[in-house]
Design a protein around this motif. Structure first.
Motif, mmCIF file in Angstrom:
data_model
loop_
_atom_site.group_PDB
_atom_site.id
_atom_site.type_symbol
_atom_site.label_atom_id
_atom_site.label_comp_id
_atom_site.label_asym_id
_atom_site.label_seq_id
_atom_site.Cartn_x
_atom_site.Cartn_y
_atom_site.Cartn_z
ATOM 1 N N TRP A 181 4.462 2.803 -1.107
ATOM 2 C CA TRP A 181 3.934 2.272 -2.366
ATOM 3 C C TRP A 181 3.468 3.395 -3.283
ATOM 4 N N GLU B 109 4.423 -3.159 1.171
ATOM 5 C CA GLU B 109 4.947 -1.814 1.365
ATOM 6 C C GLU B 109 3.854 -0.960 1.999
ATOM 7 N N THR C 19 9.716 -2.243 5.036
ATOM 8 C CA THR C 19 9.039 -2.105 3.752
ATOM 9 C C THR C 19 9.859 -2.822 2.691
#
Length: 304
Positions: free
Chosen positions: A279, A274, A105
């Motif tokens: 996120w 992400e 990520t």
């Protein structure tokens, strides 16, 4: 019940293991007959949240667009020299391990490895745009359609993973058939329209026919779960769509996953590279994925 569990009101058939390799974990694939219906979104976030919960997960990005890889910070269009991908595995030029990278990520700007954090427990077989050539390449070898089945059987050790997820292209060509021969439970994704419901039902029948044709070779794939993306929650959003969702509940009874509603946070997460849980964990997709994982008895630790 002996064949499914009722957890928080959600009933799902249990995941199965491959007939061709009893040492393997459940092998799930995501499929559809049209693009942009949430197949990769659901699959990627299923892998990530299962890993965050303690499972060991392998994602195989066999889609032509390699969106699962992009979401993790790996460009399927620009492959550095010497970097192996799923395409190399398919052609026998690389082992599965050589094409596997850590799921990631984004944590900072830029394209360097330092701009990403590794997601522990999530491995990814890197995708490539060259998979667009796969249908023709697989016709060159009569046994080529078994490439992924052979790779998983021979190159995955017992206990190495708790779950394998295959992201398939939006088609039913020779590549998709080869992926189905390695998969067991298929998640068929769609949107709430007549065209999509008809396509999903037809795809389920086609999957059954392929499994029957190759049954003697260990094929056992079936459309175990159906997913509706961009679902509506009120008639004011479109009574037509609500009617389609009702029909889907009747048509795919017992195999329909919780509806995923429209949310700008999902394309934002993809753009940011992400997974949605990183996120914006308040996005409704996150608890939906966790609910599905719980119903499927994944993972073994507490979900986040």
């Amino acid at each position: 019940m002996t064949t499914s569990e009722v957890i928080e009101g959600l009933v799902l058939p249990p995941l199965r293991r491959p007939h061709y390799g009893s040492h393997l974990p459940p092998v799930v694939s995501g499929m559809n007959r049209a693009g942009s219906v949430g197949k990769t979104t659901f699959g990627l976030n299923l892998c990530v949240q299962a890993a965050l919960g303690g499972s060991k997960v392998l994602g195989i990005d066999a889609d032509l667009q390699s969106d699962m890889s992009y979401w993790c910070g790996y460009d399927g269009d620009l492959i550095p020299d010497g970097v192996m991908t799923v395409h190399d595995v398919m052609l026998g030029r690389a082992t599965l391990a050589e094409a596997t990278v850590p799921g990631r990520t984004r944590v900072a700007a830029g394209d360097s490895d330092g701009a990403f954090a590794v997601i522990e427990g999530f491995d990814l077989v890197r995708g490539s745009k060259k998979m667009s050539q796969a249908d023709s390449e697989l016709t060159m070898d009569p046994a080529g359609v078994f490439w992924l089945q052979r790779v998983l059987k021979k190159q995955i050790a017992e206990g190495q993973y708790d779950l394998i997820y295959i992201d398939c292209p939006a088609s039913l060509g020779r590549l998709s058939v080869s992926l189905l021969l390695a998969a067991v439970d298929v998640i068929v994704a769609m949107k709430p329209t007549r065209k999509e419901l008809r396509g999903a039902a037809a795809l389920g029948i086609a999957i059954d026919e392929i499994a029957a044709e190759f049954e003697e070779f260990g094929a056992s794939a079936q459309a175990s779960y159906y997913l509706i993306n961009e679902a509506k929650s009120t008639n004011s959003q479109g009574a037509f769509y609500m009617n389609m969702q009702k029909e889907a509940e009747e048509l795919f009874e017992g195999r329909l996953l919780p509806f995923i509603g429209p949310s700008v946070r999902i394309p934002e997460a993809y753009d940011a590279q992400e997974p949605v849980v990183f996120w914006d964990p308040s996005t409704p997709l996150v608890p939906i994925v966790n609910k599905v994982l719980t119903a499927l008895q994944f993972p073994t630790k507490e979900l986040v």
